[in-house]
Design a protein around this motif. Sequence first.
Motif, PDB file in Angstrom:
ATOM      1  N   GLY A 127      32.360  66.172  47.660  1.00 42.70           N
ATOM      2  CA  GLY A 127      33.000  65.598  46.483  1.00 42.70           C
ATOM      3  C   GLY A 127      33.825  64.374  46.825  1.00 42.70           C
ATOM      4  O   GLY A 127      33.822  63.378  46.100  1.00 42.70           O
ATOM      5  N   PHE A 131      33.212  60.742  45.227  1.00 45.74           N
ATOM      6  CA  PHE A 131      34.238  59.975  44.519  1.00 45.74           C
ATOM      7  C   PHE A 131      34.525  58.651  45.219  1.00 45.74           C
ATOM      8  O   PHE A 131      34.665  57.611  44.575  1.00 45.74           O
ATOM      9  CB  PHE A 131      35.517  60.791  44.375  1.00 45.74           C
ATOM     10  CG  PHE A 131      35.342  62.059  43.580  1.00 45.74           C
ATOM     11  CD1 PHE A 131      34.488  62.124  42.498  1.00 45.74           C
ATOM     12  CD2 PHE A 131      36.029  63.210  43.931  1.00 45.74           C
ATOM     13  CE1 PHE A 131      34.313  63.289  41.775  1.00 45.74           C
ATOM     14  CE2 PHE A 131      35.873  64.391  43.210  1.00 45.74           C
ATOM     15  CZ  PHE A 131      35.013  64.423  42.131  1.00 45.74           C
ATOM     16  N   SER A 135      33.645  54.926  43.707  1.00 41.61           N
ATOM     17  CA  SER A 135      34.728  53.967  43.472  1.00 41.61           C
ATOM     18  C   SER A 135      34.460  52.648  44.188  1.00 41.61           C
ATOM     19  O   SER A 135      34.713  51.578  43.632  1.00 41.61           O
ATOM     20  CB  SER A 135      36.076  54.556  43.894  1.00 41.61           C
ATOM     21  OG  SER A 135      36.109  54.759  45.293  1.00 41.61           O
ATOM     22  N   ALA A 150      40.202  60.102  46.447  1.00 48.86           N
ATOM     23  CA  ALA A 150      38.961  60.882  46.454  1.00 48.86           C
ATOM     24  C   ALA A 150      39.175  62.246  47.099  1.00 48.86           C
ATOM     25  O   ALA A 150      38.715  63.266  46.573  1.00 48.86           O
ATOM     26  CB  ALA A 150      37.864  60.113  47.187  1.00 48.86           C
ATOM     27  N   LEU A 153      41.508  64.342  44.745  1.00 45.62           N
ATOM     28  CA  LEU A 153      40.770  64.739  43.543  1.00 45.62           C
ATOM     29  C   LEU A 153      39.755  65.836  43.851  1.00 45.62           C
ATOM     30  O   LEU A 153      39.631  66.818  43.107  1.00 45.62           O
ATOM     31  CB  LEU A 153      40.072  63.523  42.932  1.00 45.62           C
ATOM     32  CG  LEU A 153      39.327  63.722  41.623  1.00 45.62           C
ATOM     33  CD1 LEU A 153      40.284  64.179  40.530  1.00 45.62           C
ATOM     34  CD2 LEU A 153      38.654  62.425  41.213  1.00 45.62           C
ATOM     35  N   SER A 154      39.054  65.704  44.962  1.00 45.42           N
ATOM     36  CA  SER A 154      38.067  66.706  45.351  1.00 45.42           C
ATOM     37  C   SER A 154      38.727  68.047  45.665  1.00 45.42           C
ATOM     38  O   SER A 154      38.246  69.097  45.244  1.00 45.42           O
ATOM     39  CB  SER A 154      37.281  66.192  46.565  1.00 45.42           C
ATOM     40  OG  SER A 154      36.295  67.099  46.942  1.00 45.42           O
ATOM     41  N   THR A 157      40.084  69.637  42.342  1.00 49.52           N
ATOM     42  CA  THR A 157      39.029  70.223  41.509  1.00 49.52           C
ATOM     43  C   THR A 157      38.474  71.488  42.153  1.00 49.52           C
ATOM     44  O   THR A 157      38.168  72.453  41.453  1.00 49.52           O
ATOM     45  CB  THR A 157      37.878  69.228  41.245  1.00 49.52           C
ATOM     46  OG1 THR A 157      37.374  68.742  42.484  1.00 49.52           O
ATOM     47  CG2 THR A 157      38.322  68.077  40.379  1.00 49.52           C
TER      48      THR A 157
END
Length: 178
Positions: A127, A131, A135, A150, A153-154, A157
């Motif tokens: 992930g 990401f 980007s 990234a 965020l990964s 999530t």
Amino acid sequence: MYSTEEPTGATDRGAGPAHSWRRPELVLALIVLGLGVFVIAGTADVSTAGSSLGLGPRFFPVIVGSALLLIGLFYVIDVVRGGHGDPEESEDVDAGARPDWRTVALVSVIFLAFAGLLDLLGWIIAGALLFFGLSVVLGATRRLQAGVIAVVLSAVTYLAFVKGLGVTLPAGLLSGVI
């Protein structure tokens, strides 16, 4: 006193054959409708226990599939009745610009690589690469910041789905750590 002309920007719903199967709008409408059917059919055989809230793993896919079915159905009806997409009217859009096929290809390769590496690397690493790659391809200039975002965020999530919703995501290389 009153003009019989249409105001500028008004759509001409009667232009062209209303039932032409070559119209891009109709193709897109049928794709949306087909996606709705695909999502609903794909979740029909899922049968696991629901959460304490009574929401099972089929809840959100059924909502999304139903929304796709409704939007696709109304879109097909609109197109068959003569509706069509209006050209872009924004002041900062060049309607005559050529498509950026390089970016489309790179985004496609990144998604395919993510799908191929997900089980091997796990959600957090794959992930983060997804990401970060998206980007950069879409124009991020501060690569270190994009990389940090990234990874965060990964990881967020992953934790939200695994710990919060009880959904199993592949841990991959980090299986002993998390």
